[in-house]
Design an enzyme around this catalytic site. Structure first.
Site, PDB file in Angstrom:
ATOM      1  N   CYS A   1      35.212  31.770  44.803  1.00 42.98           N
ATOM      2  CA  CYS A   1      35.100  33.172  45.181  1.00 42.98           C
ATOM      3  C   CYS A   1      34.421  33.208  46.549  1.00 42.98           C
ATOM      4  O   CYS A   1      33.294  32.711  46.696  1.00 42.98           O
ATOM      5  CB  CYS A   1      34.233  33.860  44.122  1.00 42.98           C
TER       6      CYS A   1
ATOM      7  N   CYS B   1      39.891  36.065  50.256  1.00 44.43           N
ATOM      8  CA  CYS B   1      39.441  36.414  48.903  1.00 44.43           C
ATOM      9  C   CYS B   1      40.415  35.714  47.973  1.00 44.43           C
ATOM     10  O   CYS B   1      41.636  35.757  48.203  1.00 44.43           O
ATOM     11  CB  CYS B   1      39.495  37.925  48.704  1.00 44.43           C
TER      12      CYS B   1
HETATM   13  N1  DGL Z   1      37.830  36.633  44.357  1.00 44.73           N
HETATM   14  C1  DGL Z   1      36.616  36.934  45.001  1.00 44.73           C
HETATM   15  C2  DGL Z   1      36.595  36.510  46.445  1.00 44.73           C
HETATM   16  O1  DGL Z   1      37.160  35.484  46.758  1.00 44.73           O
HETATM   17  C3  DGL Z   1      35.922  38.217  44.642  1.00 44.73           C
HETATM   18  C4  DGL Z   1      36.637  39.492  44.819  1.00 44.73           C
HETATM   19  C5  DGL Z   1      35.855  40.641  44.237  1.00 44.73           C
HETATM   20  O2  DGL Z   1      35.429  40.511  43.090  1.00 44.73           O
HETATM   21  O3  DGL Z   1      35.656  41.634  44.935  1.00 44.73           O
HETATM   22  O4  DGL Z   1      35.993  37.114  47.279  1.00 44.73           O
END
Ligand code: DGL
Length: 266
Positions: A81, A195
């Protein structure tokens, strides 16, 4: 003795976490690049999305999740993430000095790799876009500001809500058009997906904006393998399943490796 000659077969255990299902885009690459490892994936879907939340909240969640993963005995944890990497990876490394953490950051190195003339934008969550870590990365790799930066307020949440429901795909498509509308007419040739939720719908992003998307996920998987596997090591055969924990339905369950992506998959 006969037994002493037996070669040790190593079973690697890798923990992976994300605010929700976004990290599955990293897991997908891990399963290709390093299929022999056993995976423990934590989806914090009870608290997704992280993008609009404070650093304190995200760090608190990252610590709780990391402890749950540490209890499964992994040798390495992938912070799959960008938002949690930006907010918490330094604190996690300081608190767990014996654990190896691999984070995910927007793949800005793409500016040095693309050979065709390019106009690039990096797409992130609000939290990543505002973070000091991202600003430092951008200043280091793109000091002249070649890459534009755009935060998508809703896309991670939308993927979280719609991704497993084929009946909602048309609604998702309409909302995605609106979400991406500010990027229309800018003639971008490449969008860097900052993301991990975004690669799950990259074919749709590419179609709407008529550009190529770039994701760090294969490089993250390669790095995990390099850090884990020694030369000449005999690896255990791949498993058919991986372990999955959803914070909205606490407890570890097993999922099929060949069948865990949603119907929007490419
Ligand atoms: N998938 C995550 C990222 O790479 C988080 C996205 C979120 O929960 O806002 O930033």
């Amino acid at each position: 003795m006969e037994n002493d000659k037996k070669m040790d077969i190593t079973q690697h255990r890798i923990g992976v976490f994300d605010s929700g299902i976004g990290g599955l885009s990293v897991l997908k690459e891990l399963l290709k690049t390093f299929p022999e490892a056993q995976y423990y994936y934590f989806s914090d879907d009870a608290h997704a999305p992280y993008g609009p939340k404070s650093d304190e909240f995200i760090t608190d969640r990252s610590f709780k999740i990391t402890q749950e993963l540490v209890d499964q005995g992994p040798e390495l944890i992938v912070v799959a993430c960008n938002t949690a990497t930006a907010a918490s990876i330094d604190a996690l490394r300081a608190h767990y000095p014996n654990m190896t953490f691999v984070g995910v950051e927007p793949y800005l190195n793409a500016i040095y790799k693309e050979t065709t003339p390019a106009k690039m934008v990096v797409l992130t969550t609000e939290s990543t876009g505002k973070s000091e870590r991202f600003k430092r990365l951008k200043e280091r790799l793109d000091p002249i500001g070649f890459i534009d930066n755009f935060s998508l307020k809703n896309l991670a949440r939308m993927v979280e809500e719609f991704y497993y429901d084929p009946g909602l795909e048309a609604q998702f498509d309409r909302e995605l058009e609106l979400e991406l509308a500010p990027l229309q007419g800018k003639n971008y040739t490449h969008a860097i997906l900052g993301c991990t939720h975004y690669p799950l719908v990259r074919n749709k992003i590419e179609m709407i904006l008529n550009l190529k998307t770039l994701s760090p996920c294969p490089y993250v998987a390669q790095r995990v393998r390099e850090l884990s596997v020694k030369d000449n090591e005999v690896l255990s055969p791949a498993d058919h399943e991986f372990y999955f924990y959803s914070s909205s339905k606490p407890g570890w369950t097993k999922k099929d490796r060949d069948n865990f992506l949603g119907p929007f998959k490419k």
